[in-house]
Design a protein around this motif. Structure first.
Motif, mmCIF file in Angstrom:
data_model
loop_
_atom_site.group_PDB
_atom_site.id
_atom_site.type_symbol
_atom_site.label_atom_id
_atom_site.label_comp_id
_atom_site.label_asym_id
_atom_site.label_seq_id
_atom_site.Cartn_x
_atom_site.Cartn_y
_atom_site.Cartn_z
ATOM 1 N N LEU A 38 5.883 26.260 33.388
ATOM 2 C CA LEU A 38 7.037 26.616 34.212
ATOM 3 C C LEU A 38 8.294 26.147 33.485
ATOM 4 N N PRO A 39 8.912 27.056 32.705
ATOM 5 C CA PRO A 39 10.144 26.652 32.016
ATOM 6 C C PRO A 39 11.317 26.606 32.985
ATOM 7 N N GLY A 40 12.223 25.674 32.720
ATOM 8 C CA GLY A 40 13.454 25.584 33.494
ATOM 9 C C GLY A 40 14.511 26.503 32.909
ATOM 10 N N PRO A 41 15.677 26.541 33.523
ATOM 11 C CA PRO A 41 16.747 27.423 33.056
ATOM 12 C C PRO A 41 17.171 27.172 31.611
ATOM 13 N N ASP A 42 17.030 25.916 31.148
ATOM 14 C CA ASP A 42 17.436 25.602 29.781
ATOM 15 C C ASP A 42 16.295 25.737 28.776
ATOM 16 N N GLY A 43 15.132 26.207 29.225
ATOM 17 C CA GLY A 43 13.999 26.422 28.338
ATOM 18 C C GLY A 43 13.019 25.269 28.266
ATOM 19 N N ARG A 44 13.464 24.069 28.684
ATOM 20 C CA ARG A 44 12.512 22.956 28.696
ATOM 21 C C ARG A 44 11.457 23.217 29.766
ATOM 22 N N LEU A 45 10.254 22.724 29.501
ATOM 23 C CA LEU A 45 9.185 22.889 30.487
ATOM 24 C C LEU A 45 9.353 21.861 31.596
ATOM 25 N N MET A 46 9.596 22.389 32.796
ATOM 26 C CA MET A 46 9.708 21.525 33.973
ATOM 27 C C MET A 46 8.323 21.060 34.410
ATOM 28 N N HIS A 47 7.346 21.918 34.187
ATOM 29 C CA HIS A 47 5.972 21.600 34.568
ATOM 30 C C HIS A 47 5.033 22.484 33.758
ATOM 31 N N ALA A 48 3.919 21.886 33.372
ATOM 32 C CA ALA A 48 2.851 22.624 32.711
ATOM 33 C C ALA A 48 1.558 21.889 33.018
ATOM 34 N N SER A 49 0.447 22.570 32.810
ATOM 35 C CA SER A 49 -0.835 21.896 33.000
ATOM 36 C C SER A 49 -1.877 22.492 32.070
ATOM 37 N N VAL A 50 -2.807 21.631 31.691
ATOM 38 C CA VAL A 50 -3.934 22.025 30.862
ATOM 39 C C VAL A 50 -5.204 21.469 31.506
ATOM 40 N N LEU A 51 -6.300 22.128 31.214
ATOM 41 C CA LEU A 51 -7.607 21.630 31.623
ATOM 42 C C LEU A 51 -8.207 20.978 30.380
#
Length: 156
Positions: free
Chosen positions: A45-58
């Motif tokens: 889930l990228p934020g407006p500035d391109g940084r990832l606000m949230h991500a997940s991996v298994l």
């Protein structure tokens, strides 16, 4: 009673403990965890500035959440903080191969793999983002009495 309902984020079942890592480059961390540990990306889930606000991996059957650093909100990874006080632990079928794979992917070897008194073959690496990972393969059963005896022999 364990809550097995879905998390609102869609990351999977609620309950248990899920590590949430803050790193300087979450997209690169996702790629590294896939190469080093066989992680599978679940979502970004990228934020407006391109940084990832949230991500997940298994990873190894468990969900690991991560996000980019947000220093303006106090969100810093271990390198920005000068180190970590947490070690993430993975049980793997072949610790020698797993540590070699992690190092080949860019991890720094902190402690070479060796047989430990508690019954695991065990090693420790630091990922390129400053998080420490211990990896282990059980090689023999050790009783509580044998563990206590081994610790007593350590002294100090």
């Amino acid at each position: 009673m364990t809550d097995t309902s879905e998390c609102p984020s869609g990351d999977g079942p609620a309950g248990g403990v899920t590590p949430h890592l803050c790193v300087a480059d979450a997209a690169a961390a996702i790629d590294f965890y896939a190469r080093a540990f066989g992680a599978t990306e679940v979502m970004r889930l990228p934020g407006p500035d391109g940084r990832l606000m949230h991500a997940s991996v298994l990873l190894n059957g468990a969900m690991v959440m991560l996000n980019d650093e947000y220093p303006e909100m106090g969100g810093l990874g271990p390198k920005a903080r000068g180190g970590t006080s947490v070690t993430l632990h993975l049980h793997v079928p072949d610790v020698d191969a797993a540590v070699a794979r992690a190092v080949e992917a860019g991890a720094r070897l902190v402690m070479p793999v060796e047989d430990m008194f508690w019954g695991d073959r065990y090693g420790l690496v630091e990922d390129p983002f400053g998080h420490q990972w211990s990896l282990a393969t059980p090689v023999r059963a050790v009783s509580a009495a044998d563990l206590a005896e081994a610790v007593a022999k350590m002294g100090g």
